[in-house]
Write a protein that holds these residues in place. Structure first.
Motif, PDB file in Angstrom:
ATOM      1  N   GLU A  41      -8.183   5.319  -4.437  1.00  0.00           N
ATOM      2  CA  GLU A  41      -8.232   4.653  -5.637  1.00  0.00           C
ATOM      3  C   GLU A  41      -7.844   3.262  -5.410  1.00  0.00           C
ATOM      4  OE1 GLU A  41      -8.121   9.017  -6.793  1.00  0.00           O
ATOM      5  OE2 GLU A  41      -7.039   7.432  -5.568  1.00  0.00           O
ATOM      6  N   LEU A  42      -6.887   2.931  -4.591  1.00  0.00           N
ATOM      7  CA  LEU A  42      -6.353   1.671  -4.335  1.00  0.00           C
ATOM      8  C   LEU A  42      -6.898   1.199  -2.899  1.00  0.00           C
ATOM      9  CD1 LEU A  42      -2.533   2.609  -4.882  1.00  0.00           C
ATOM     10  CD2 LEU A  42      -4.159   1.445  -6.518  1.00  0.00           C
ATOM     11  N   ALA A  43      -7.768   1.739  -2.410  1.00  0.00           N
ATOM     12  CA  ALA A  43      -8.282   1.177  -0.899  1.00  0.00           C
ATOM     13  C   ALA A  43      -8.831  -0.130  -1.155  1.00  0.00           C
ATOM     14  CB  ALA A  43      -9.643   2.152  -0.649  1.00  0.00           C
ATOM     15  N   ALA A  44      -9.725  -0.600  -2.235  1.00  0.00           N
ATOM     16  CA  ALA A  44     -10.293  -1.904  -2.185  1.00  0.00           C
ATOM     17  C   ALA A  44      -9.004  -2.956  -2.434  1.00  0.00           C
ATOM     18  CB  ALA A  44     -11.343  -1.952  -3.483  1.00  0.00           C
ATOM     19  N   GLY A  45      -8.259  -2.605  -3.329  1.00  0.00           N
ATOM     20  CA  GLY A  45      -7.250  -3.635  -3.409  1.00  0.00           C
ATOM     21  C   GLY A  45      -6.344  -3.671  -1.956  1.00  0.00           C
ATOM     22  N   ILE A  46      -5.939  -2.488  -1.452  1.00  0.00           N
ATOM     23  CA  ILE A  46      -5.305  -2.577  -0.177  1.00  0.00           C
ATOM     24  C   ILE A  46      -5.945  -3.449   0.831  1.00  0.00           C
ATOM     25  CG2 ILE A  46      -4.243  -1.357   1.874  1.00  0.00           C
ATOM     26  CD1 ILE A  46      -3.836   0.901  -0.350  1.00  0.00           C
ATOM     27  N   LEU A  47      -7.282  -3.300   1.067  1.00  0.00           N
ATOM     28  CA  LEU A  47      -8.070  -3.839   2.117  1.00  0.00           C
ATOM     29  C   LEU A  47      -8.213  -5.291   2.038  1.00  0.00           C
ATOM     30  CD1 LEU A  47     -10.684  -1.311   2.940  1.00  0.00           C
ATOM     31  CD2 LEU A  47      -8.618  -1.625   4.302  1.00  0.00           C
ATOM     32  N   SER A  48      -8.019  -5.714   0.532  1.00  0.00           N
ATOM     33  CA  SER A  48      -8.269  -7.148   0.208  1.00  0.00           C
ATOM     34  C   SER A  48      -6.923  -7.845   0.271  1.00  0.00           C
ATOM     35  CB  SER A  48      -8.723  -7.315  -1.181  1.00  0.00           C
ATOM     36  OG  SER A  48      -9.956  -6.656  -1.175  1.00  0.00           O
ATOM     37  N   ASN A  49      -6.056  -7.175   0.541  1.00  0.00           N
ATOM     38  CA  ASN A  49      -4.674  -7.698   0.104  1.00  0.00           C
ATOM     39  C   ASN A  49      -3.494  -7.387   1.501  1.00  0.00           C
ATOM     40  OD1 ASN A  49      -4.303  -9.065  -2.514  1.00  0.00           O
ATOM     41  ND2 ASN A  49      -5.220  -7.296  -2.732  1.00  0.00           N
ATOM     42  N   LEU A  50      -4.208  -7.189   2.660  1.00  0.00           N
ATOM     43  CA  LEU A  50      -3.426  -6.574   3.533  1.00  0.00           C
ATOM     44  C   LEU A  50      -2.201  -7.648   4.250  1.00  0.00           C
ATOM     45  CD1 LEU A  50      -5.861  -4.679   6.092  1.00  0.00           C
ATOM     46  CD2 LEU A  50      -4.130  -3.703   4.614  1.00  0.00           C
ATOM     47  N   ALA A  51      -2.304  -8.940   4.132  1.00  0.00           N
ATOM     48  CA  ALA A  51      -1.498  -9.785   4.132  1.00  0.00           C
ATOM     49  C   ALA A  51      -0.235  -9.593   3.379  1.00  0.00           C
ATOM     50  CB  ALA A  51      -2.020 -11.261   4.076  1.00  0.00           C
ATOM     51  N   HIS A  52      -0.393  -9.016   2.143  1.00  0.00           N
ATOM     52  CA  HIS A  52       0.774  -8.754   1.647  1.00  0.00           C
ATOM     53  C   HIS A  52       1.470  -7.303   1.606  1.00  0.00           C
ATOM     54  CE1 HIS A  52      -0.120 -12.358  -0.755  1.00  0.00           C
ATOM     55  NE2 HIS A  52      -1.523 -11.853  -0.716  1.00  0.00           N
ATOM     56  N   ILE A  53       0.979  -6.577   2.459  1.00  0.00           N
ATOM     57  CA  ILE A  53       1.604  -5.148   2.718  1.00  0.00           C
ATOM     58  C   ILE A  53       1.745  -5.056   4.197  1.00  0.00           C
ATOM     59  CG2 ILE A  53       0.704  -2.691   2.704  1.00  0.00           C
ATOM     60  CD1 ILE A  53      -1.376  -3.878   0.580  1.00  0.00           C
ATOM     61  N   ASP A  54       3.195  -4.608   4.572  1.00  0.00           N
ATOM     62  CA  ASP A  54       3.613  -4.412   5.700  1.00  0.00           C
ATOM     63  C   ASP A  54       3.534  -3.258   6.421  1.00  0.00           C
ATOM     64  OD1 ASP A  54       4.968  -7.050   5.309  1.00  0.00           O
ATOM     65  OD2 ASP A  54       6.664  -5.964   4.067  1.00  0.00           O
ATOM     66  N   VAL A  55       2.924  -2.238   5.656  1.00  0.00           N
ATOM     67  CA  VAL A  55       2.775  -0.920   6.234  1.00  0.00           C
ATOM     68  C   VAL A  55       2.214   0.198   5.173  1.00  0.00           C
ATOM     69  CG1 VAL A  55       5.303  -0.182   5.670  1.00  0.00           C
ATOM     70  CG2 VAL A  55       4.059   1.039   7.345  1.00  0.00           C
ATOM     71  N   LEU A  56       1.428   1.095   5.630  1.00  0.00           N
ATOM     72  CA  LEU A  56       0.949   1.818   4.801  1.00  0.00           C
ATOM     73  C   LEU A  56       1.483   3.124   5.343  1.00  0.00           C
ATOM     74  CD1 LEU A  56      -2.681   0.810   4.777  1.00  0.00           C
ATOM     75  CD2 LEU A  56      -1.128   0.439   2.998  1.00  0.00           C
ATOM     76  N   GLU A  57       1.480   4.099   4.133  1.00  0.00           N
ATOM     77  CA  GLU A  57       1.884   5.660   4.365  1.00  0.00           C
ATOM     78  C   GLU A  57       0.664   6.278   4.099  1.00  0.00           C
ATOM     79  OE1 GLU A  57       5.735   7.637   3.462  1.00  0.00           O
ATOM     80  OE2 GLU A  57       4.346   8.122   1.823  1.00  0.00           O
ATOM     81  N   VAL A  58       0.017   7.317   4.874  1.00  0.00           N
ATOM     82  CA  VAL A  58      -0.852   8.114   4.642  1.00  0.00           C
ATOM     83  C   VAL A  58      -0.734   9.484   4.532  1.00  0.00           C
ATOM     84  CG1 VAL A  58      -3.631   8.672   5.848  1.00  0.00           C
ATOM     85  CG2 VAL A  58      -2.607   6.384   5.846  1.00  0.00           C
ATOM     86  N   ILE A  59      -1.138  10.351   3.501  1.00  0.00           N
ATOM     87  CA  ILE A  59      -0.974  11.856   3.555  1.00  0.00           C
ATOM     88  C   ILE A  59      -1.731  12.331   4.784  1.00  0.00           C
ATOM     89  CG2 ILE A  59      -1.108  13.975   2.034  1.00  0.00           C
ATOM     90  CD1 ILE A  59       0.826  11.709   0.969  1.00  0.00           C
ATOM     91  N   ALA A  60      -1.029  12.947   5.565  1.00  0.00           N
ATOM     92  CA  ALA A  60      -1.770  13.520   6.843  1.00  0.00           C
ATOM     93  C   ALA A  60      -2.525  14.805   6.381  1.00  0.00           C
ATOM     94  CB  ALA A  60      -0.318  13.982   7.733  1.00  0.00           C
ATOM     95  N   ASP A  61      -2.167  15.472   5.394  1.00  0.00           N
ATOM     96  CA  ASP A  61      -2.921  16.957   5.126  1.00  0.00           C
ATOM     97  C   ASP A  61      -4.135  16.411   4.846  1.00  0.00           C
ATOM     98  OD1 ASP A  61       0.210  17.026   4.653  1.00  0.00           O
ATOM     99  OD2 ASP A  61      -0.318  19.047   4.285  1.00  0.00           O
ATOM    100  N   ASP A  62      -4.443  15.419   4.388  1.00  0.00           N
ATOM    101  CA  ASP A  62      -5.881  14.871   3.762  1.00  0.00           C
ATOM    102  C   ASP A  62      -6.807  14.792   4.970  1.00  0.00           C
ATOM    103  OD1 ASP A  62      -5.065  14.695   1.201  1.00  0.00           O
ATOM    104  OD2 ASP A  62      -4.715  12.641   0.825  1.00  0.00           O
TER     105      ASP A  62
END
Length: 284
Positions: free
Chosen positions: A19-40
């Motif tokens: 649900e946050l993917a569009a915002g994340i991909l448009s703002n990667l310069a403001h995000i130092d690291v992403l945590e992904v749920i491995a089980d998915d």
């Protein structure tokens, strides 16, 4: 702005959610690291894995497990550990983590992260499982403290002593969930600041921030439920400042949100508040 790259090298990032993917991909310069749920992604189609690999080439990615149940006297399932190992290798993630909880017993999946009795026996089971996980995955996990609405029955150790016993025995870093710590403290009559300072803060490798809401407790009163559906409360940002004051090592802070999503500008504001809390602690 992205996190300061000074001597402390602290980082602030976000939990990846579709649900946050569009915002994340448009703002990667403001995000130092992403945590992904491995089980998915353990059984994701090839296209999903390719998309995750593409994401990991653009921003550092860590993998967060939710279903291993390592804090148990029951041996961990090697199939889940091998799945994490394959995903780590494929994605080239920088780290992985799991919870100090149990999630099944007697072949029954209980459907949530549960706190085992805090005893030397359960600590020994967790240490053994973490050792197995480290061998099979090929790297040590960061282990996360969990929130609980009830004190684990039959416990002989308090939370800080139990966590320290496991971290020391397994020689692994702590993924310190500050809202979980805050909820447990206020629910059971302990000062959150005192609980924080009783932990081995030199072992903190990463931090989770989230929010929750108050629910009615059996027998009257209220308890704080960690639900990841609300903003990080000011008291938890204050705990992050206190942590930054006492932990000299670099900290990777992840803001978690699992629903009731605000505008992405508001999400970015939560990241900036985390950076401000870190800077306040470092200055002190």
């Amino acid at each position: 702005m992205a996190a300061d790259k000074g001597a402390a090298r602290d980082r602030v990032g976000l939990g990846w959610r579709g649900e946050l993917a569009a915002g994340i991909l448009s703002n990667l310069a403001h995000i130092d690291v992403l945590e992904v749920i491995a089980d998915d992604y353990y059984h994701a189609p090839r296209a999903g894995i390719a998309a995750l690999c593409s994401l990991a080439r653009q921003v550092p990615v860590s993998l967060h497990g939710v279903g291993m149940g390592l804090a148990s006297t029951i041996p961990a399932d090697p199939r889940r550990l091998h799945a994490m190992a394959r995903l780590m290798q494929t994605v080239q993630a920088e780290s992985w983590s799991e919870h100090l909880s149990f999630v099944r017993a007697g072949g029954v999946e209980i459907g949530h992260l549960a706190a085992p009795p805090r005893t030397p026996h359960s600590a020994a089971g967790a240490i053994a499982n973490i050792g197995l996980a480290t061998r099979l995955v090929g790297s040590a996990p960061l282990m996360e403290n969990i929130a609980t609405l009830v004190q684990p029955p039959a416990s002989t150790l308090d939370e800080a002593a139990w966590l320290t016993r496991i971290l020391d025995g397994a020689q692994v870093p702590l993924l310190l969930d500050l809202h979980n710590l805050y909820a447990n403290a206020v629910n059971f009559g302990e000062a959150p600041e005192q609980l924080l300072l009783r932990l081995p803060l030199d072992r903190v490798g990463a931090v989770h921030l989230s929010g929750g809401h108050w629910v009615d407790a059996p027998g009257g009163g209220q308890r704080l439920l960690d639900d990841h559906l609300h903003d990080v409360p000011p008291a938890v940002f204050d705990l992050l400042t206190l942590l930054a004051r006492h932990a000299p090592q670099p900290l990777t802070v992840i803001v978690e949100r699992d629903g009731n999503y605000p505008s992405f500008g508001h999400v970015l504001d939560q990241l900036e508040r985390a950076r401000a809390a870190l800077r306040a602690g470092r200055r002190a």
